[in-house]
Structures are given as structure tokens and as C-alpha cells.
Design a protein around this motif. Structure first.
Motif, PDB file in Angstrom:
ATOM      1  N   VAL A  63       0.846  -1.201   0.000  1.00 10.44           N
ATOM      2  CA  VAL A  63       0.000   0.000   0.000  1.00 10.44           C
ATOM      3  C   VAL A  63       0.878   1.247   0.000  1.00 10.44           C
ATOM      4  N   ALA A  64       2.030   1.189   0.672  1.00  8.90           N
ATOM      5  CA  ALA A  64       2.976   2.315   0.637  1.00  8.90           C
ATOM      6  C   ALA A  64       3.461   2.555  -0.791  1.00  8.90           C
ATOM      7  N   MET A  65       3.662   1.485  -1.545  1.00  5.09           N
ATOM      8  CA  MET A  65       4.061   1.627  -2.945  1.00  5.09           C
ATOM      9  C   MET A  65       2.998   2.383  -3.737  1.00  5.09           C
ATOM     10  N   VAL A  66       1.731   2.039  -3.514  1.00  4.74           N
ATOM     11  CA  VAL A  66       0.639   2.716  -4.204  1.00  4.74           C
ATOM     12  C   VAL A  66       0.578   4.181  -3.773  1.00  4.74           C
ATOM     13  N   LEU A  67       0.740   4.438  -2.481  1.00  5.95           N
ATOM     14  CA  LEU A  67       0.728   5.816  -1.991  1.00  5.95           C
ATOM     15  C   LEU A  67       1.864   6.616  -2.617  1.00  5.95           C
ATOM     16  N   CYS A  68       3.002   5.982  -2.795  1.00 12.34           N
ATOM     17  CA  CYS A  68       4.184   6.645  -3.338  1.00 12.34           C
ATOM     18  C   CYS A  68       3.978   7.067  -4.788  1.00 12.34           C
ATOM     19  N   GLN A  69       2.994   6.502  -5.452  1.00  9.28           N
ATOM     20  CA  GLN A  69       2.694   6.891  -6.829  1.00  9.28           C
ATOM     21  C   GLN A  69       2.134   8.305  -6.886  1.00  9.28           C
ATOM     22  N   ASP A  70       1.687   8.790  -5.722  1.00 11.17           N
ATOM     23  CA  ASP A  70       1.281  10.186  -5.572  1.00 11.17           C
ATOM     24  C   ASP A  70       0.106  10.544  -6.481  1.00 11.17           C
ATOM     25  N   THR A  71      -0.951   9.733  -6.409  1.00 10.06           N
ATOM     26  CA  THR A  71      -2.171  10.005  -7.164  1.00 10.06           C
ATOM     27  C   THR A  71      -3.262  10.468  -6.207  1.00 10.06           C
ATOM     28  N   ASP A  72      -4.201  11.227  -6.726  1.00  9.57           N
ATOM     29  CA  ASP A  72      -5.311  11.692  -5.901  1.00  9.57           C
ATOM     30  C   ASP A  72      -6.330  10.588  -5.654  1.00  9.57           C
ATOM     31  N   TYR A  73      -6.334   9.570  -6.534  1.00  2.06           N
ATOM     32  CA  TYR A  73      -7.295   8.473  -6.422  1.00  2.06           C
ATOM     33  C   TYR A  73      -6.542   7.159  -6.229  1.00  2.06           C
ATOM     34  N   ILE A  74      -6.912   6.421  -5.186  1.00  2.00           N
ATOM     35  CA  ILE A  74      -6.251   5.171  -4.834  1.00  2.00           C
ATOM     36  C   ILE A  74      -7.305   4.066  -4.774  1.00  2.00           C
ATOM     37  N   LEU A  75      -7.113   3.011  -5.554  1.00  2.00           N
ATOM     38  CA  LEU A  75      -8.033   1.874  -5.613  1.00  2.00           C
ATOM     39  C   LEU A  75      -7.361   0.654  -4.989  1.00  2.00           C
ATOM     40  N   LEU A  76      -8.019   0.045  -4.017  1.00  2.00           N
ATOM     41  CA  LEU A  76      -7.432  -1.084  -3.298  1.00  2.00           C
ATOM     42  C   LEU A  76      -8.407  -2.258  -3.278  1.00  2.00           C
ATOM     43  N   ASP A  77      -7.971  -3.392  -3.802  1.00  2.00           N
ATOM     44  CA  ASP A  77      -8.813  -4.587  -3.862  1.00  2.00           C
ATOM     45  C   ASP A  77      -8.473  -5.512  -2.698  1.00  2.00           C
ATOM     46  N   GLU A  78      -9.321  -5.499  -1.692  1.00  2.00           N
ATOM     47  CA  GLU A  78      -9.195  -6.353  -0.510  1.00  2.00           C
ATOM     48  C   GLU A  78      -7.811  -6.278   0.146  1.00  2.00           C
ATOM     49  N   PRO A  79      -7.382  -5.103   0.555  1.00  2.00           N
ATOM     50  CA  PRO A  79      -6.065  -4.986   1.202  1.00  2.00           C
ATOM     51  C   PRO A  79      -6.013  -5.650   2.577  1.00  2.00           C
ATOM     52  N   LEU A  80      -7.172  -6.047   3.120  1.00  2.00           N
ATOM     53  CA  LEU A  80      -7.189  -6.739   4.416  1.00  2.00           C
ATOM     54  C   LEU A  80      -7.133  -8.254   4.247  1.00  2.00           C
ATOM     55  N   ASN A  81      -7.071  -8.712   3.010  1.00  2.00           N
ATOM     56  CA  ASN A  81      -7.050 -10.148   2.745  1.00  2.00           C
ATOM     57  C   ASN A  81      -5.873 -10.813   3.458  1.00  2.00           C
ATOM     58  N   ASN A  82      -6.154 -11.861   4.211  1.00  2.00           N
ATOM     59  CA  ASN A  82      -5.152 -12.658   4.938  1.00  2.00           C
ATOM     60  C   ASN A  82      -4.539 -11.930   6.140  1.00  2.00           C
ATOM     61  N   LEU A  83      -5.100 -10.782   6.518  1.00  2.00           N
ATOM     62  CA  LEU A  83      -4.602 -10.089   7.708  1.00  2.00           C
ATOM     63  C   LEU A  83      -5.443 -10.469   8.924  1.00  2.00           C
ATOM     64  N   ASP A  84      -4.795 -10.585  10.082  1.00  2.00           N
ATOM     65  CA  ASP A  84      -5.550 -10.842  11.305  1.00  2.00           C
ATOM     66  C   ASP A  84      -6.195  -9.546  11.785  1.00  2.00           C
ATOM     67  N   MET A  85      -6.930  -9.626  12.885  1.00  2.00           N
ATOM     68  CA  MET A  85      -7.689  -8.482  13.366  1.00  2.00           C
ATOM     69  C   MET A  85      -6.794  -7.280  13.662  1.00  2.00           C
ATOM     70  N   LYS A  86      -5.683  -7.514  14.345  1.00  2.00           N
ATOM     71  CA  LYS A  86      -4.780  -6.428  14.712  1.00  2.00           C
ATOM     72  C   LYS A  86      -4.257  -5.702  13.481  1.00  2.00           C
ATOM     73  N   HIS A  87      -3.766  -6.475  12.514  1.00  2.00           N
ATOM     74  CA  HIS A  87      -3.183  -5.862  11.332  1.00  2.00           C
ATOM     75  C   HIS A  87      -4.252  -5.240  10.429  1.00  2.00           C
ATOM     76  N   SER A  88      -5.472  -5.780  10.458  1.00  2.00           N
ATOM     77  CA  SER A  88      -6.561  -5.178   9.697  1.00  2.00           C
ATOM     78  C   SER A  88      -6.905  -3.805  10.262  1.00  2.00           C
ATOM     79  N   VAL A  89      -6.963  -3.703  11.582  1.00  2.00           N
ATOM     80  CA  VAL A  89      -7.247  -2.420  12.221  1.00  2.00           C
ATOM     81  C   VAL A  89      -6.139  -1.424  11.905  1.00  2.00           C
ATOM     82  N   GLN A  90      -4.896  -1.870  11.986  1.00  2.00           N
ATOM     83  CA  GLN A  90      -3.775  -0.982  11.681  1.00  2.00           C
ATOM     84  C   GLN A  90      -3.848  -0.473  10.247  1.00  2.00           C
TER      85      GLN A  90
END
Length: 251
Positions: free
Chosen positions: A146-173
Motif C-alpha cells: 500500500v505504501a508503494m501505491v501511496l508513493c505513486q502520488d495520485t489523488d485516487y487510490i483503488l485497493l482490492d481487498e487490502p485486508l485479505n489474509n490479515l488478522d484483526m490487529k493488522h486489519s485495524v492498523q
């Protein structure tokens, strides 16, 4: 804003996405929710021009997605797909640096290096930036993508299930980081989520999809309603008031 008009994608006579007419306002987080096969990821992928549509138009910030040059579109919208086939011998910093390609074409300048450092710091990866991807936990690795996508420096960011395979703690983070991206950096984040309660807590708007169509669009307060969620997910849902907003309870 993102303007979708008459969007349609046909996979077969029985599997069709659309027609979809949807306007996603600029700013904040818009969550795409719905059962498996609802068309969430397909719509997001078409919006990000990684998949072609059979009909319809999409405009992002006034730019026609189908006709805008790739080099220009890459400075407007960035997308992270669900399947990330990482190269293990890449460090976090090298991965995040890929986000600068639309600007640097592979020749990193001082400005690019500063952008990379800022994205790494924003996602609390500074202590890990020289670590290889295969040395990271799933949550750390997902933050790096996600940092890589942010680094692209676009006003619009599309993320497909970035919580996939993350536990509760990491999903909240992750959701806290994305909330900061929207609020502190003023970006427009569109995200596919499976957990309706994460959508209700962190999103500004929720787009509920079913059978390839948008069936509801509104604020979390408008969408987290017993009848609405029961109809969308085809299972009984009761919404209750929690300490930080409404929650959906499945039974």
C-alpha cells in the motif's frame, strides 16, 4: 470524483456485471461491499483500467479512463490488485520505489527518494525499509504494497481487498493508515472490503453490490440497516449500536 455511466461487462450469458451508474465523490473512503461474486473487484479493476469494459464510460477527475494516455492516467489513479506476486529479493524500499515509475521512468531523483521515504514513514516501515519482503510478516508486507501505491502520488487510490489474509490487529492498523491517507493527505480511497463492520467504522460512504449491480449507495448510517444488509447478503443481519457506531451482527 469518479463517474461511472452504463458500465457493463459480460463473461457469459449468465455472468454479467452491470449496467452500473455510479458517482463516487472526491475525498474520503468509499467501501465496496457485497457477497462473493457481486462484481466488486471486477468494477474496481475496470475503473483502474486493468480490465476492459464491454460498454459504458468511466471518468476520473474529468479524465476518460478509456482514452487517457497511460502515462497520464498513472499520475491520476493508482490501483493495488488482490493478487500480489512479490519478488522475495526486493527490499521494502525497492518495492515502494516502484510507485515512482510514472514520474521517474526508473531514474530516481532526489524528489523521488524523498517521496519514497515519506511513504515508508507514513506506514511505519522505516525500521524495515532495508528488509527483504520474504522476511516480513503478512501485515508488514501488505503495508509495504500500500505504501508503494501511496508513493505513486495520485489523488485516487483503488485497493482490492487490502485486508485479505490479515488478522484483526493488522486489519485495524491498515484501516487506520488508510483513514490517515484520506484525511491527512486528502486522497480519495476506494476499497473492496468483506467485513461490513470495517466498512461501517472507517468508510465515509458504502457501495453495496449484488449480482453485478449496485443496489445501495450511502453513508454507513444509511447502509447499516437490518433490512438492507439482509437483502444484500441473503442472510439475517441485525444492526446494533456499538460504542463507536453501528455494528452488523450475523446469525
Amino acid at each position: 470524483m469518479i463517474e461511472i455511466k452504463g458500465l457493463r461487462k459480460e463473461y457469459s450469458k449468465t455472468v454479467t456485471i452491470g449496467e452500473i451508474d455510479l458517482t463516487i465523490p472526491a475525498g474520503g473512503i468509499t467501501a465496496l461491499v457485497g457477497p462473493n461474486g457481486a462484481g466488486k473487484s471486477t468494477m474496481l479493476t475496470i475503473v483502474g483500467r486493468l480490465l476492459g469494459a464491454d460498454a459504458g464510460t468511466i471518468e476520473i477527475a474529468g479524465y476518460d479512463v478509456s482514452s487517457t494516455a497511460s502515462k497520464d492516467l498513472a499520475k491520476i489513479v493508482s490501483i493495488l490488485r488482490q493478487e500480489n506476486h512479490f519478488v522475495t529479493r526486493l527490499t521494502v524500499r525497492q518495492l515502494v520505489g516502484f510507485g515512482r515509475y510514472p514520474h521517474s521512468k526508473g531514474r530516481l531523483t532526489r524528489k523521488d527518494e524523498e517521496a519514497i521515504s515519506n511513504a515508508i514513514e507514513f506506514f511505519d516501515l522505516t525500521d524495515l525499509e532495508h528488509r527483504y519482503l520474504d522476511q516480513l510478516s503478512g501485515g508488514q508486507r501488505q503495508r509495504a504494497y500500500v505504501a508503494m501505491v501511496l508513493c505513486q502520488d495520485t489523488d485516487y487510490i483503488l485497493l482490492d481487498e487490502p485486508l485479505n489474509n490479515l488478522d484483526m490487529k493488522h486489519s485495524v492498523q491498515m484501516m487506520k493508515h488508510l483513514h490517515k491517507v484520506a484525511v491527512e493527505l486528502g486522497r480519495t480511497v476506494v476499497i473492496v472490503l468483506h467485513d461490513i463492520n470495517f466498512a461501517g467504522h472507517y468508510a465515509d460512504r458504502i457501495c453495496a453490490m449484488k449480482d453485478g449491480k449496485v443496489v445501495e449507495f450511502g453513508t454507513p448510517e444509511e447502509i447499516l440497516v437490518d433490512e438492507t444488509l439482509t437483502r444484500v447478503f441473503d442472510t439475517p443481519v441485525t444492526c446494533v449500536e456499538g460504542p463507536n457506531g453501528r455494528l452488523a451482527v450475523y446469525y
